[in-house]
Design a protein around this motif. Structure first.
Motif, PDB file in Angstrom:
ATOM      1  N   ASN A 160     -16.441  -3.992 -27.031  1.00  0.00           N
ATOM      2  CA  ASN A 160     -16.820  -4.455 -25.690  1.00  0.00           C
ATOM      3  C   ASN A 160     -18.326  -4.667 -25.580  1.00  0.00           C
ATOM      4  O   ASN A 160     -18.776  -5.637 -24.959  1.00  0.00           O
ATOM      5  N   LYS A 212     -21.221 -12.767 -24.757  1.00  0.00           N
ATOM      6  CA  LYS A 212     -21.016 -13.485 -23.490  1.00  0.00           C
ATOM      7  C   LYS A 212     -22.355 -13.800 -22.822  1.00  0.00           C
ATOM      8  O   LYS A 212     -22.532 -14.881 -22.254  1.00  0.00           O
ATOM      9  N   LYS A 213     -23.294 -12.846 -22.882  1.00  0.00           N
ATOM     10  CA  LYS A 213     -24.630 -13.091 -22.306  1.00  0.00           C
ATOM     11  C   LYS A 213     -25.309 -14.263 -23.016  1.00  0.00           C
ATOM     12  O   LYS A 213     -25.958 -15.093 -22.368  1.00  0.00           O
ATOM     13  N   ASP A 225     -19.924  -8.233 -24.777  1.00  0.00           N
ATOM     14  CA  ASP A 225     -20.838  -8.396 -23.643  1.00  0.00           C
ATOM     15  C   ASP A 225     -22.107  -9.132 -24.071  1.00  0.00           C
ATOM     16  O   ASP A 225     -22.574 -10.038 -23.377  1.00  0.00           O
TER      17      ASP A 225
END
Length: 158
Positions: A108, A115-116, A112
């Motif tokens: 995760n 995704k950023k 994250d």
């Protein structure tokens, strides 16, 4: 093994990481063999890992735990199909965490950061592929906000 998050660093992969990343890729191939009868025997390289390091449309990250690489994943900006609402999307792949460290939320953290990076490119659509029978991976991706939209089917007619 329980991990102290303070001991985790997620960073861009470097060429010095290539041998470990090649090893991780073969671990992934072996994990995927039971789900895909079309995979050839022996070593398989789905892609050229070094390209992810040098390609401006890709971001390859590694998870560093106490100076050891224990995971990786990449994001890549790809062109969408002409009939889709978006022109570009972020694609996630090569998601791997060493088995002894799974269950600590490292995947995760990695997703994250990927995704950023995708968001920093002005893109909000993110996709990935996972084998339908890989229930553990599907659960992990669903926890990260992904939803299933398509199942690929095959048939050997020989």
């Amino acid at each position: 093994m329980e991990v102290n998050i303070k001991d985790i660093t997620i960073r861009r992969a470097a060429t010095v990481d290539l041998p470990k990343l090649a090893e991780f890729l073969q671990f992934l191939v072996e994990a995927e063999r039971p789900f895909d009868p079309t995979l050839k025997e022996g070593e398989i390289f789905y892609y050229n890992i070094a390209d992810f390091i040098s390609d401006e449309k890709s971001e390859l990250l590694v998870i560093d735990y106490k100076d050891q690489i224990v995971g990786c994943g990449y994001a890549q900006i790809r062109a969408a199909e002409s009939y889709q609402k978006h022109d570009l999307f972020g694609y996630l792949g090569f998601m791997y965490v060493s088995p002894e460290l799974r269950g600590n939320g490292l995947n995760n953290l990695l997703m994250d950061d990927l995704k950023k990076w995708i968001l920093s490119k002005g893109i909000t659509e993110v996709r990935l592929q996972v084998y339908h029978e890989n229930e553990a991976a599907i659960r992990a991706y669903e926890k990260a906000g992904f939803k299933q939209i398509l199942t690929t089917m095959r048939c050997d007619i020989s």
